[in-house]
Enzyme design. Structure first.
Site, PDB file in Angstrom:
ATOM      1  N   GLY A   1       0.826  -1.203   0.000  1.00 57.90           N
ATOM      2  CA  GLY A   1       0.000   0.000   0.000  1.00 57.90           C
ATOM      3  C   GLY A   1       0.855   1.246   0.000  1.00 57.90           C
TER       4      GLY A   1
ATOM      5  N   GLY B   1       1.110   2.441   5.532  1.00 57.46           N
ATOM      6  CA  GLY B   1       2.158   1.657   6.181  1.00 57.46           C
ATOM      7  C   GLY B   1       2.497   2.187   7.561  1.00 57.46           C
TER       8      GLY B   1
ATOM      9  CD  GLU C   1       5.618  -3.242  -2.788  1.00 53.69           C
ATOM     10  OE1 GLU C   1       5.834  -2.004  -2.888  1.00 53.69           O
ATOM     11  OE2 GLU C   1       4.832  -3.857  -3.516  1.00 53.69           O
TER      12      GLU C   1
ATOM     13  CB  CYS D   1       4.568   0.215  -5.714  1.00 51.13           C
ATOM     14  SG  CYS D   1       4.953  -1.530  -5.973  1.00 51.13           S
TER      15      CYS D   1
END
Length: 298
Positions: free
Chosen positions: A39, A44, A61, A95
């Site tokens: 996310g 996080g 991650e 990402c």
């Protein structure tokens, strides 16, 4: 369904839809000892803070603003295609997307021209259309975020060389043109913040030390790409750039056998590979005295 077909016992894998509410409940529950999240950075931070209450282990991650570095000796056509794929795959909603394209000054003009031309050639449309190269972003909210960053890039003085608006003929849906900014300064928002959309920031550099400085001048450290024919330079850059994955003359290549994750604000721990499996395990030591009564070994 795939897990069931593969023979995974019932109850081992449970899919619980529910967004923030379900996620928060899982993180807070004392019976869940390990959390793995993919996310954004802010999510996080919240997960790590909540997990601390029960000393849960976490794998995070998170986001990235990955540099894709093109040296003057790079195979130019290959590098342009790699940069295109690196930043616009899944409409930029990846990402590890190479959204900061660092190009050596001597080839900067030609590279920008080629990248802008190729971006304009790709067809944007529904994912269900086999002729589509790039689909929409995920939501109206995300589309508005992309628009805000495009406007901000122009206001900060970056040069818009491709895209920048809704594609003609796609008045419905969350579509945005593939957008390329040139003459981007490292301090600009489009060069520092994760947009998670089809927006590339092309930044010039002078030499290897300058490229390393610009690549590492970020809170993130998820991935990076290096394009050069000089093998020694490629390996030097792979060591110098602080990123969990560094691609040499390639980008976006992943394998489930190879660990993936980031440095700095891009996360904690690794997904994929043996390291990901080990993160879900606990080491247990068993010590036993099985000798006969009255017998001692020294």
């Amino acid at each position: 369904e795939i897990c069931q077909e593969a023979g995974v016992p019932e109850g081992v894998v449970n899919v619980v839809p529910g967004g923030d509410e379900a996620g928060a409940a899982l993180v807070a529950h004392p019976g869940v000892p390990k959390i793995s999240l993919t996310g954004e950075v802010e999510t996080g931070r919240k997960v790590m803070a909540a997990a601390a209450a029960h000393l849960k282990r976490v794998t995070l991650e998170l986001g990235g603003k990955s540099p894709n570095i093109v040296f003057e000796d790079a195979p130019l056509e290959q590098a342009v295609e790699g940069a295109l794929f690196g930043v616009f795959l899944n409409a930029g909603q990846v990402c590890q997307a190479g959204t900061r394209i660092l190009v050596q000054r001597s080839i900067y003009g030609e590279f920008v021209e080629r990248l802008a031309a190729r971006a304009a050639q790709l067809r944007i449309g529904p994912g269900s259309d086999p002729e589509t190269d790039v689909g929409p972003v995920i939501s109206a909210e995300q589309l508005e975020k992309v628009r805000r960053y495009v406007k901000r890039g122009q206001e900060e003085g970056a040069r818009l060389v491709a895209g920048g608006r809704r594609p003609a003929g796609l008045e419905r849906g969350y579509f945005h043109e593939l957008t390329v900014f040139a003459d981007v300064q490292p301090a600009m928002g489009i060069a520092r913040e994760e947009i998670f959309g089809p927006v590339a920031a092309v930044i010039p550099f002078h030499g290897e030390p300058d490229a390393v400085r610009l690549a590492n001048e970020t809170i993130y450290g998820l991935a990076a790409g290096v394009w050069t024919k000089d093998v020694k330079r490629a390996l030097r850059m792979a060591r110098a750039v602080r990123a969990g994955t560094v691609w040499l003359n390639s980008y976006q290549l992943l394998s489930p056998t190879v660990p993936f994750g980031g440095f700095k604000a891009s996360g904690v721990g690794r997904q994929l590979g043996r390291q990901a499996v080990e993160a879900f395990l606990e080491t247990k030591t068993v010590i036993a005295d099985l000798t006969e009564p009255g017998i001692r070994y020294f």
